[in-house]
Design an enzyme around this catalytic site. Structure first.
Site, PDB file in Angstrom:
ATOM      1  N   CYS A 186       0.794  -1.224   0.000  1.00 53.43           N
ATOM      2  CA  CYS A 186       0.000   0.000   0.000  1.00 53.43           C
ATOM      3  C   CYS A 186       0.829   1.277   0.000  1.00 53.43           C
ATOM      4  O   CYS A 186       0.561   2.187  -0.771  1.00 53.43           O
ATOM      5  CB  CYS A 186      -0.919  -0.009   1.217  1.00 53.43           C
ATOM      6  SG  CYS A 186      -2.141  -1.304   1.107  1.00 53.43           S
TER       7      CYS A 186
HETATM    8  N1  LIG Z   1      -1.953  -6.851   0.524  1.00 51.95           N
HETATM    9  C1  LIG Z   1      -2.711  -5.895   1.001  1.00 51.95           C
HETATM   10  O1  LIG Z   1      -2.729  -5.673   2.198  1.00 51.95           O
HETATM   11  C2  LIG Z   1      -3.599  -5.059   0.086  1.00 51.95           C
HETATM   12  C3  LIG Z   1      -4.516  -4.197   0.663  1.00 51.95           C
HETATM   13  C4  LIG Z   1      -5.345  -3.456  -0.133  1.00 51.95           C
HETATM   14  C5  LIG Z   1      -5.251  -3.564  -1.522  1.00 51.95           C
HETATM   15  N2  LIG Z   1      -4.348  -4.398  -2.100  1.00 51.95           N
HETATM   16  C6  LIG Z   1      -4.347  -4.485  -3.566  1.00 51.95           C
HETATM   17  O2  LIG Z   1      -4.926  -5.706  -4.003  1.00 51.95           O
HETATM   18  C7  LIG Z   1      -4.271  -6.182  -5.178  1.00 51.95           C
HETATM   19  C8  LIG Z   1      -3.755  -7.584  -4.954  1.00 51.95           C
HETATM   20  O3  LIG Z   1      -2.792  -7.540  -3.929  1.00 51.95           O
HETATM   21  P1  LIG Z   1      -2.320  -8.804  -3.116  1.00 51.95           P
HETATM   22  O4  LIG Z   1      -1.574  -8.269  -1.943  1.00 51.95           O
HETATM   23  O5  LIG Z   1      -3.464  -9.734  -2.892  1.00 51.95           O
HETATM   24  O6  LIG Z   1      -1.299  -9.441  -4.170  1.00 51.95           O
HETATM   25  P2  LIG Z   1      -0.591 -10.891  -4.113  1.00 51.95           P
HETATM   26  O7  LIG Z   1       0.636 -10.752  -4.903  1.00 51.95           O
HETATM   27  O8  LIG Z   1      -0.579 -11.379  -2.716  1.00 51.95           O
HETATM   28  O9  LIG Z   1      -1.616 -11.832  -4.904  1.00 51.95           O
HETATM   29  C9  LIG Z   1      -1.965 -11.664  -6.225  1.00 51.95           C
HETATM   30  C10 LIG Z   1      -2.253 -13.030  -6.828  1.00 51.95           C
HETATM   31  O10 LIG Z   1      -2.724 -12.835  -8.166  1.00 51.95           O
HETATM   32  C11 LIG Z   1      -2.222 -13.875  -8.973  1.00 51.95           C
HETATM   33  N3  LIG Z   1      -2.316 -13.493 -10.378  1.00 51.95           N
HETATM   34  C12 LIG Z   1      -1.475 -12.743 -11.125  1.00 51.95           C
HETATM   35  N4  LIG Z   1      -1.926 -12.622 -12.382  1.00 51.95           N
HETATM   36  C13 LIG Z   1      -3.099 -13.293 -12.435  1.00 51.95           C
HETATM   37  C14 LIG Z   1      -4.049 -13.539 -13.475  1.00 51.95           C
HETATM   38  N5  LIG Z   1      -3.886 -13.042 -14.686  1.00 51.95           N
HETATM   39  N6  LIG Z   1      -5.112 -14.311 -13.179  1.00 51.95           N
HETATM   40  C15 LIG Z   1      -5.291 -14.822 -11.949  1.00 51.95           C
HETATM   41  N7  LIG Z   1      -4.435 -14.623 -10.930  1.00 51.95           N
HETATM   42  C16 LIG Z   1      -3.350 -13.852 -11.170  1.00 51.95           C
HETATM   43  C17 LIG Z   1      -0.815 -14.082  -8.452  1.00 51.95           C
HETATM   44  O11 LIG Z   1      -0.312 -15.347  -8.809  1.00 51.95           O
HETATM   45  C18 LIG Z   1      -1.026 -13.932  -6.930  1.00 51.95           C
HETATM   46  O12 LIG Z   1      -1.288 -15.171  -6.302  1.00 51.95           O
HETATM   47  C19 LIG Z   1      -3.182  -5.170  -5.491  1.00 51.95           C
HETATM   48  O13 LIG Z   1      -3.673  -4.266  -6.440  1.00 51.95           O
HETATM   49  C20 LIG Z   1      -2.981  -4.462  -4.174  1.00 51.95           C
HETATM   50  O14 LIG Z   1      -2.564  -3.127  -4.355  1.00 51.95           O
HETATM   51  C21 LIG Z   1      -3.513  -5.164  -1.308  1.00 51.95           C
END
Ligand SMILES: NC(=O)c1ccc[n+]([C@@H]2O[C@H](COP(=O)([O-])OP(=O)(O)OC[C@H]3O[C@@H](n4cnc5c(N)ncnc54)[C@H](O)[C@@H]3O)[C@@H](O)[C@H]2O)c1
Length: 420
Positions: free
Chosen positions: A260
């Site tokens: 974030c």
């Molecule tokens: N981690 C947090 O605390 C948090 C909080 C709020 C928002 N976000 C947002 O949420 C989004 C995801 O973050 P995250 O932390 O879950 O990421 P992450 O890296 O933990 O997980 C993302 C997952 O998506 C998969 N992926 C990639 N390309 C793909 C596709 N084409 N089809 C299906 N799956 C696919 C990856 O293999 C991975 O397992 C980001 O935009 C992030 O900014 C994260």
């Protein structure tokens, strides 16, 4: 019963998928990472906020099915994209959203709803995702299918404000889309907050993260000056916090990590620059200050060793905590990695203890991983407490360390302890 697809099973997508399954939906968790999918299929969760027991219950009930096969997305009523949005060479990288969107477009049917959760700059849903979905499906957004944006507010490790109890912002490209998006989240969280279009929802998420990023930078810069001035900034923040209105406390630290803060505000500044040709000065300043905090930690450590006639070169330094956040195992963009790297390059013998972070190549090429023992503490020339995991025995650390730099003010006072 709604057939739901969650595309992307990370910190955001996995808790959402499990929660949706618990709420009575039929969920397919789709991820391109076959290793992650195999772990989930074996009932093993790799996200702290999802217990393996909860995962196993949904698997046994047949309400959550992890899959790495695109065909598993077929037949969805609601699909949520929770793919990563990193920076590539300092620029927003929407390729993961795009590829997830293309996959879903193939299986998009009239009447279905697509929701984006990934954090991105305003306009992403309407300008990037919408045309992609239309092109891949041959359908028309609004007329044939619903589309909306709902930002994730997950705070890993927070027991009070969970996915269910934290209000969720919802939006749609038109009235019917908003209705469909809101109905879905109303079935899984306690309260939804509707806004008029995806742009406001996208900006709301970036405001939240930028607000924290800027305020942390403010207090970090103050901490540096206050130290020079001989003033206890932590005590000053505590005192300021007694004001019951108009103030919110932020504390100094070794820098920001996770997704974030180091990344999301840059999506906003990039968008402002591209759309308006203007610099978002607050974000740039905050990036500059927060990115330099690991250098400041190392400088403080150098000065402390110097006072004892020691150099960083050849000293044994024990880092406590590699995760960017307490009680989590998330070392993405963690300032601890930068601290370790700087010390290593200066010739220190860097050892690190973190009970939560699994051994990963990024950190483990630089540090020797150890357990936190009395021997490790007393044989280090200096200890740097970077993450205040509850699993650490703070009393033992201050008792045994020859010198400790406490970046979280948890070790208490002592001749051998200095606070950042
Ligand atoms: N981690 C947090 O605390 C948090 C909080 C709020 C928002 N976000 C947002 O949420 C989004 C995801 O973050 P995250 O932390 O879950 O990421 P992450 O890296 O933990 O997980 C993302 C997952 O998506 C998969 N992926 C990639 N390309 C793909 C596709 N084409 N089809 C299906 N799956 C696919 C990856 O293999 C991975 O397992 C980001 O935009 C992030 O900014 C994260």
């Amino acid at each position: 019963m709604t057939r739901v697809v969650i595309a992307g099973l990370g910190y955001v997508g996995l808790p959402l998928g499990i929660r949706a399954a618990q709420a009575g939906h039929q969920v397919v968790g789709y991820d391109v990472d076959a290793t992650r999918v195999s772990l989930l299929a074996a009932g093993e969760s790799y996200v702290e906020d999802v217990s393996s027991e909860d995962l196993q219950h949904t698997l046994a009930a047949g309400t959550f099915r992890p899959s790495a096969e695109p065909e598993s997305c077929a037949g969805f009523d609601v699909a949520v994209i929770a793919a990563p949005t990193p920076l590539r060479d300092g620029l927003p990288d929407l390729s993961y959203i795009e590829s997830a969107g293309r996959t879903l477009a193939r299986y998009l049917r009239p009447g279905a709803t697509v929701i984006l959760e990934s954090t991105s700059y305003p306009g992403t849903t309407q300008e990037h995702l919408l045309p992609l979905l239309e092109e891949g499906s041959g359908l028309v957004a609004g007329t044939d299918f619903r589309l909306g944006y709902s930002p994730e507010r997950i705070d890993p490790g927070n027991q009070t404000w969970t996915l269910t109890t934290t209000p969720k912002i919802v939006s749609g490209i038109d009235g019917a889309s908003l209705e469909a998006v809101q109905a879905f989240y109303d079935s899984i969280v306690e309260r939804t907050v509707a806004v008029s279009s995806p742009r406001e929802a996208e900006l709301a998420k970036l405001i939240e993260n930028t607000f924290r990023h800027v305020n942390i930078a403010l207090i970090n810069e103050l901490a540096i000056f206050a130290h020079e001035l001989g003033i206890d900034v932590w005590e000053a923040v505590d005192a300021a916090s007694s004001k019951p209105f108009g103030f919110m406390p932020f504390t100094p630290g070794p820098g920001v990590g996770g997704h974030c803060l180091p990344i999301d505000p840059s999506y906003l500044s990039w968008h402002v620059e591209r759309a308006l040709g203007q610099n978002f000065r607050f974000v740039e300043l905050a990036n500059d200050i927060n990115n330099h905090m690991p250098d400041y930690v190392v400088r403080r450590l150098m000065l402390a060793l110097n006072r004892r006639g020691l150099a960083v070169n050849g000293s044994r330094i024990l880092l406590l905590g590699l995760a960017y956040k307490k009680n989590t195992g998330d070392a993405r963009e963690s300032p601890a990695v930068r601290v370790a790297d700087l010390l290593k390059r200066m010739g220190a013998e860097v050892r690190a203890a973190d009970p939560h972070v699994v051994e990963t190549t990024a950190v483990d090429t630089v540090v020797t991983r150890v357990s936190l023992t009395a021997g490790e503490l007393s044989s280090a020339d200096a200890v740097v407490l970077l993450t205040d995991h509850a699993a650490f025995d703070f009393g033992e650390i201050s008792k045994r360390a020859r010198y400790a730099l406490d970046c979280r003010r948890v070790l208490g006072a002592g001749d051998n302890v200095e606070t950042l």
